[in-house]
Design an enzyme around this catalytic site. Structure first.
Site, mmCIF file in Angstrom:
data_model
loop_
_atom_site.group_PDB
_atom_site.id
_atom_site.type_symbol
_atom_site.label_atom_id
_atom_site.label_comp_id
_atom_site.label_asym_id
_atom_site.label_seq_id
_atom_site.Cartn_x
_atom_site.Cartn_y
_atom_site.Cartn_z
ATOM 1 C CG ASP A 153 11.464 3.568 -2.755
ATOM 2 O OD1 ASP A 153 12.434 2.783 -3.139
ATOM 3 O OD2 ASP A 153 10.339 3.168 -3.066
ATOM 4 C CB SER A 159 6.264 -2.264 -3.722
ATOM 5 O OG SER A 159 7.440 -3.086 -3.857
ATOM 6 C CG HIS A 213 10.587 0.107 -1.454
ATOM 7 N ND1 HIS A 213 9.777 0.908 -2.420
ATOM 8 C CD2 HIS A 213 9.963 -1.253 -1.525
ATOM 9 C CE1 HIS A 213 8.768 0.066 -3.081
ATOM 10 N NE2 HIS A 213 9.038 -1.212 -2.531
#
Length: 386
Positions: free
Chosen positions: A326, A153, A359
């Site tokens: 995601d 991320s 995610h």
């Protein structure tokens, strides 16, 4: 074998110039290390953290239950990133609320002897600023070159930025569930979360510490918004569906309360729980700083939006990993990075994992994901001297 983690701190007296034109002096970075640095200092792996994580990447704290590091399933003896082979460094970014200098610390440039905390006066920091600070930490540890830099991320953005800011210091970059910049939708989510915080009556323009209050209402909403975006629709439906909480009305279990204020559905109760928990440990000013750093990251901006030109100076080998469900950092965004690197004839591996977890998948134990990571780090270990 479980790692017993020991927090460390390194102080820096010299000013760190920031992209905004401001600077920081007399700051500290909190970090942890796992494994042993080899004789020629070539087996170091830097872990860059995401929004609400810290330097506590692996292991547990002695005598403290439920203190596992946030990536303990990935990092440790015999794990995908094997600390029997690598010297792993977890570092907490500037502006965080987990030990490194941030809004909750005294401002050395404030009124003499006042001890006034930075609060909202803490300067805006960027991904590039964090990477520069991390480079100074490595200098202090005597490490010139990283075997790898790894992040998921926002951490993946830092890993990518390392290859651009310090190309000669990184041999491998592992970028997981990340993107070359945020979409307008992602910036919008961040802005709604920030507004929830800044419009909380207890925010006081970011100087709430001196008033002895915390803008918990805003933090709760910010976390709820974020949590929704980290999960996939399939996971939410499987985990909660339209199931009601165990409530009783007129002697009947599970019927509607017909209330606009109460949490009737299990998903509502779950989000409120996550928001309440987050508001107890996270700092509001830190949330503003980190989400803004996410918004600003865009290495292609200086190249007219041409990502291939922006990545031309990277010399590292790359592994990129994305997850099909995601939607916050979709596989399409990872493929943009892959394409730009291939245009520059860089060595790139790419794995797109068909996982249902959204995610959050980059933090979980998907066997295919862990296999990819283990295989890649096994190949790196063969380049490293014992």
């Amino acid at each position: 074998m479980m790692i017993i983690a020991t927090p460390q701190s390194m102080h820096f007296a010299d000013r760190l110039p920031l992209q905004s034109g401001a600077s920081l002096r007399d700051y500290s970075l909190s970090f942890e290390t796992y494994g042993t640095l080899n004789a020629d200092k070539t087996n170091a792996v830097l872990i860059c953290h995401a929004l609400n994580a810290s330097h506590h990447v692996a292991g547990v704290y002695a005598g403290k239950e439920k203190s596992e590091g946030w990536w303990d399933n990935m990092i440790g003896p015999g794990k995908a990133v094997d600390t029997n082979l690598f010297f792993v460094i977890g570092v907490n970014n500037l502006g965080s609320c987990f030990g490194s200098t941030g809004p909750m610390h005294p401002n050395p440039d404030g009124p003499a002897g006042s001890g006034k905390l930075y609060g909202a006066d803490f300067p805006v920091v960027t991904v590039e600023d964090w990477v520069n600070a991390q480079a100074r930490l490595l200098d202090g540890l005597g490490i010139q070159t990283l075997a790898a830099v790894l992040g998921g991320s926002l951490g993946g953005m830092q890993a990518l930025s390392w290859t651009l800011q310090y190309p000669s210091r990184v041999r491998h970059a592992v970028v997981v569930a990340s993107a070359p910049n945020l979409t307008a939708e992602n910036i919008a989510f961040n802005e709604v979360a920030r507004r929830a915080i800044t419009t909380d009556p207890d925010f006081h323009g970011g100087h709430f510490y001196e008033r002895g209050v915390v803008p918990k209402r805003g933090l709760r909403i910010a976390r709820m918004i974020g949590h929704i975006t980290y999960l996939s629709d399939d996971v939410m439906n499987e985990k909660f569906g339209r199931r009601l909480r165990a409530v009783v009305k007129d002697g009947e279990l599970g019927s509607y309360l017909y209330s606009t204020l109460e949490a009737e559905f299990q998903i509502e109760s779950y989000l409120r729980y996550q928001g309440d928990k987050f508001a107890e440990y996270f700092d509001a000013n830190t949330y503003l700083l980190i989400t803004r750093a996410l918004d600003y990251f865009d290495p292609a901006r200086s190249y007219g939006g041409d990502l291939s030109q922006a990545l031309a100076r990277a010399t590292a080998k790359f592994l990129l990993v994305s997850f099909t469900t995601d939607w916050r950092f979709s596989p399409k965004r990872s493929r943009e990075i892959v394409k730009a690197l291939l245009v520059n004839r860089r060595d790139v591996s790419y794995a797109e994992i068909d996982a249902p977890h959204g995610h959050d998948a980059f933090l979980l134990d998907d066997a295919r994901y862990m296999s990819v990571m283990r295989s890649y780090f096994d190949s790196i270990s063969k380049e490293v001297k014992a």
